[in-house]
Design a protein around this motif. Structure first.
Motif, short mmCIF file in Angstrom:
data_model
loop_
_atom_site.label_atom_id
_atom_site.label_comp_id
_atom_site.label_asym_id
_atom_site.label_seq_id
_atom_site.Cartn_x
_atom_site.Cartn_y
_atom_site.Cartn_z
N VAL A 151 14.11 -33.19 26.10
CA VAL A 151 14.78 -33.58 24.85
C VAL A 151 13.78 -33.63 23.70
CG1 VAL A 151 16.53 -34.98 26.03
CG2 VAL A 151 14.46 -36.07 25.21
N LYS A 152 14.32 -33.52 22.50
CA LYS A 152 13.49 -33.65 21.31
C LYS A 152 14.09 -34.78 20.47
CE LYS A 152 11.00 -29.78 19.84
NZ LYS A 152 10.98 -28.41 19.41
N GLU A 155 11.81 -38.95 15.95
CA GLU A 155 10.62 -39.78 15.76
C GLU A 155 10.09 -40.22 17.12
OE1 GLU A 155 11.58 -43.72 14.15
OE2 GLU A 155 13.68 -43.30 14.50
N GLU A 156 8.94 -40.86 17.11
CA GLU A 156 8.34 -41.35 18.36
C GLU A 156 9.24 -42.43 18.95
OE1 GLU A 156 4.39 -41.30 18.72
OE2 GLU A 156 4.47 -42.32 20.66
N VAL A 157 9.56 -42.30 20.23
CA VAL A 157 10.46 -43.26 20.87
C VAL A 157 10.00 -43.60 22.27
CG1 VAL A 157 12.60 -42.59 19.66
CG2 VAL A 157 11.92 -41.36 21.74
N GLU A 158 10.67 -44.63 22.81
CA GLU A 158 10.56 -44.87 24.23
C GLU A 158 11.90 -44.39 24.77
OE1 GLU A 158 9.54 -48.78 26.38
OE2 GLU A 158 8.05 -48.38 24.81
N LEU A 159 11.84 -43.45 25.69
CA LEU A 159 13.08 -42.82 26.12
C LEU A 159 13.23 -42.90 27.63
CD1 LEU A 159 14.54 -39.67 24.59
CD2 LEU A 159 14.20 -39.62 27.05
N SER A 174 4.72 -33.26 23.98
CA SER A 174 4.08 -32.59 22.84
C SER A 174 4.22 -33.43 21.58
CB SER A 174 4.64 -31.18 22.64
OG SER A 174 5.83 -31.25 21.88
N ASP A 175 3.40 -33.09 20.59
CA ASP A 175 3.34 -33.88 19.37
C ASP A 175 4.62 -33.83 18.53
OD1 ASP A 175 0.84 -34.82 19.89
OD2 ASP A 175 -0.18 -33.13 18.92
N ASP A 176 5.47 -32.82 18.80
CA ASP A 176 6.71 -32.73 18.02
C ASP A 176 7.82 -33.59 18.66
OD1 ASP A 176 7.24 -31.27 20.25
OD2 ASP A 176 8.02 -29.51 19.20
N ASN A 177 7.42 -34.65 19.35
CA ASN A 177 8.36 -35.58 19.98
C ASN A 177 9.27 -34.92 21.01
OD1 ASN A 177 7.44 -37.94 18.59
ND2 ASN A 177 8.48 -37.15 16.77
N THR A 178 8.68 -34.13 21.86
CA THR A 178 9.40 -33.56 23.00
C THR A 178 9.11 -34.45 24.21
OG1 THR A 178 9.17 -31.35 22.11
CG2 THR A 178 9.74 -31.52 24.45
#
Ligand SMILES: [Zn+2]
Length: 429
Positions: A151-152, A155-159, A174-178
Motif C-alpha cells: 500500500v501507499k 504520509e508517514e503512518v503506523e499501518l 520506501s521513502d514514498d510511504n510504501t
C-alpha cells in the motif's frame, strides 16, 4: 497602657510574620506541576487529553488555551474536580477554528486567585487523516492461510492489517510511504470477518478501510484421539512437562493442564517471538519440506481427546507433523536468521527461523540443535534432528509457518506457484 499597646503591636507583628511566612512557604513549596503536557504536542481531529496537576493544594483554576497567529481559543477552563488532581477534556481543532499547522498551547494554573503558573507547549495541528491506496491485495485468502499487501499512504503512518481482531504489522519499504504487510487468517476466524487496513498518522488520525479480500472456507479435519490404554506413555510426558509437585493430579486433570494451559502459555511465547522479525527479506523461492517425510497430521486439525469414552479436552493442531526414520535430519525450510533455539514447553526442543517481514518457520520436538540464536542459516541447511521431546508420542517433526507469531498453513509456502502469484507481487512496485 503603653505596655499593653506594645504587646498588641508585637502580637500583630508576629501574626503578620506568620501569615507572610506561611504564604511564602506555600508559594514556593506548593508550586504546581502539570503532568501529561506532551499530549498537547500533536492535535489530531479529535483528542481526549488528561492533565494531572500536582500538588492540587490551593489550585482554584486551570486554563488551557491555544494560540495560532492572532487567534486565541480556550480548550479548557475550570477548577479541579473534588478529590482528584486530574482534568480531562476533548480537543477538536476544526470545531474551534484552528487550522492545520503549528500552534502554541498555554496551560495556566492559578492559585490563591492571583498566583499564576504557566506551561507552554509547542503544538502541531493535523486533522487530516492519512489516505491509503492499495497497490496489491489478493482477492481471497484461505482460513488458516496467508496473504500480503502493498500500500501507499499520503504520509508517514503506523499501518497494520486487522483480521478478526488480530493485528499484523506492516513495514515501510520506501521513502514514498510504501508499506508492505503479511497477514494470516488464524484458525477460528470466521469467513464473515472483514479484513481491514488501519493507518494511524503521527498526530493520531486514523483511517480504517476494508481490504476487500474475502476469506475462503477451509475444511479442517476433525480427529479423535483416544488416550485409553495409553496412560503410561501419556503420563510420563505430562508429568515431566508439569514439573514435580503436580504429580498428585489425576490423569485427566493433568492432561487438561498440559493440553490447554501449557499450550496457551507456549502459544503466547511463540506470539512474542513472532514480533521480533527483521524488516528485510531473507528468503527466496518456495519453502522446502523435510526430505522423504510422510504427513502424519495436518494443519488446522481440530483434535478431540477421549478417555474412557468421555471427551476430556480439545485443541487445534497448528502445524504439519512430518515423520521419516528416527532422528531424521531437519533442513531449514528457507534462508533466514535463527531467533529461537531452546526448550519451548509442549513443543519440546524447538528452533524458530526468521525469514523477515514477519514470516518465520518453526521446528518442534527436536533431539537437539545444530544452530543457535543469531545464526544465519541457508535454505536446506541442517538445523537439528527429529525426536519426540515435549508433548509428542512418537519421533516426528512438527513444522509450522508463523506470520507475526500466528500459525498459518505451511502448504501454501511449500507451493512455488502460490508464492509467485500471491507473495511476489507484494515485493514488486
Ligand atoms: Zn504437531
Amino acid at each position: 497602657m503603653g505596655g499593653i499597646r506594645r504587646l498588641v503591636r508585637r502580637f500583630v507583628f508576629l501574626a503578620l510574620l506568620l501569615v507572610v511566612g506561611f504564604t511564602v512557604y506555600n508559594v514556593f513549596f506548593y508550586k504546581p506541576k502539570v503532568v501529561g503536557l506532551e499530549q498537547l504536542e500533536k492535535l489530531p481531529k479529535v483528542k481526549e487529553v488528561t492533565l494531572t496537576v500536582t500538588p492540587r493544594r490551593y489550585v482554584d483554576l486551570v486554563e488551557v488555551k491555544a494560540y495560532q497567529g492572532p487567534k486565541e481559543v480556550v480548550l479548557f477552563r475550570g477548577g479541579l474536580p473534588p478529590h482528584t488532581n486530574q482534568i480531562t477534556f476533548k480537543v477538536e481543532p476544526e470545531k474551534l477554528g484552528l487550522e492545520n499547522g503549528p500552534a502554541k498551547v498555554l496551560v495556566e494554573v492559578r492559585r490563591f486567585y492571583v498566583l499564576r503558573e504557566g506551561f507552554e507547549v509547542q503544538s502541531f495541528v493535523d486533522t487530516e487523516p492519512p489516505r491509503v491506496r492499495i497497490i496489491y491485495a489478493p482477492y481471497t485468502v484461505l482460513q488458516g492461510g496467508s496473504g500480503g499487501i502493498r500500500v501507499k499512504t499520503s504520509e508517514e503512518v503506523e499501518l497494520f492489517v486487522e483480521v478478526g481482531g488480530h493485528r499484523f504489522r506492516s513495514y515501510k519499504v520506501s521513502d514514498d510511504n510504501t508499506y508492505i504487510a503479511f497477514f494470516g487468517v488464524p484458525v477460528g476466524v470466521s469467513t464473515k470477518e472483514v479484513i481491514k487496513v488501519v493507518a494511524v498518522d503521527e498526530a493520531g488520525n486514523k483511517t480504517v478501510i476494508p481490504l476487500g479480500t474475502g476469506i475462503k472456507k477451509n475444511r479442517f479435519r476433525r480427529v479423535t484421539i483416544d488416550l485409553t490404554g495409553r496412560e503410561n506413555l501419556v503420563r510420563t510426558k505430562i508429568y515431566s512437562l508439569l514439573g514435580g509437585d503436580l504429580e498428585k493430579l489425576d490423569f485427566v486433570t493433568a492432561f487438561k493442564e498440559v493440553n490447554e494451559k501449557l499450550r496457551r502459555r507456549d502459544e503466547e511465547r511463540i506470539r512474542e517471538i513472532g514480533k521480533r522479525s527483521r524488516p528485510q527479506r531473507l528468503w527466496k523461492g518456495k519453502f522446502i519440506q523435510m526430505r522423504g517425510s510422510k504427513v502424519l497430521s495436518y494443519f488446522g486439525e481440530r483434535r478431540k481427546y477421549i478417555y474412557k469414552g468421555k471427551v476430556i479436552s480439545r485443541s487445534w493442531h497448528l502445524g504439519y507433523d512430518l515423520a521419516s526414520v528416527k532422528n531424521s535430519k531437519v533442513p531449514a525450510a528457507n534462508s533466514g536468521v535463527v531467533v529461537f533455539a531452546g526448550d519451548l514447553g509442549i513443543y519440546g526442543n524447538t528452533v524458530i527461523i526468521d525469514h523477515g517481514f514477519g514470516i518465520m518457520s518453526l521446528y518442534a520436538h527436536l533431539a537437539d540443535f545444530r544452530v543457535k540464536e543469531g545464526d544465519y542459516v541457508k535454505k536446506g541447511q541442517i538445523i537439528g534432528v527429529t525426536d519426540m521431546t515435549g508433548l509428542a508420542f512418537g519421533d516426528h517433526l512438527h513444522f509450522a509457518i508463523l506470520i507475526n507469531g500466528y500459525e498459518v498453513t505451511p502448504l501454501e509456502w511449500w507451493d512455488a506457484r502460490w508464492i509467485r502469484t500471491r507473495i511476489e507481487p507484494v515485493f514488486s512496485d
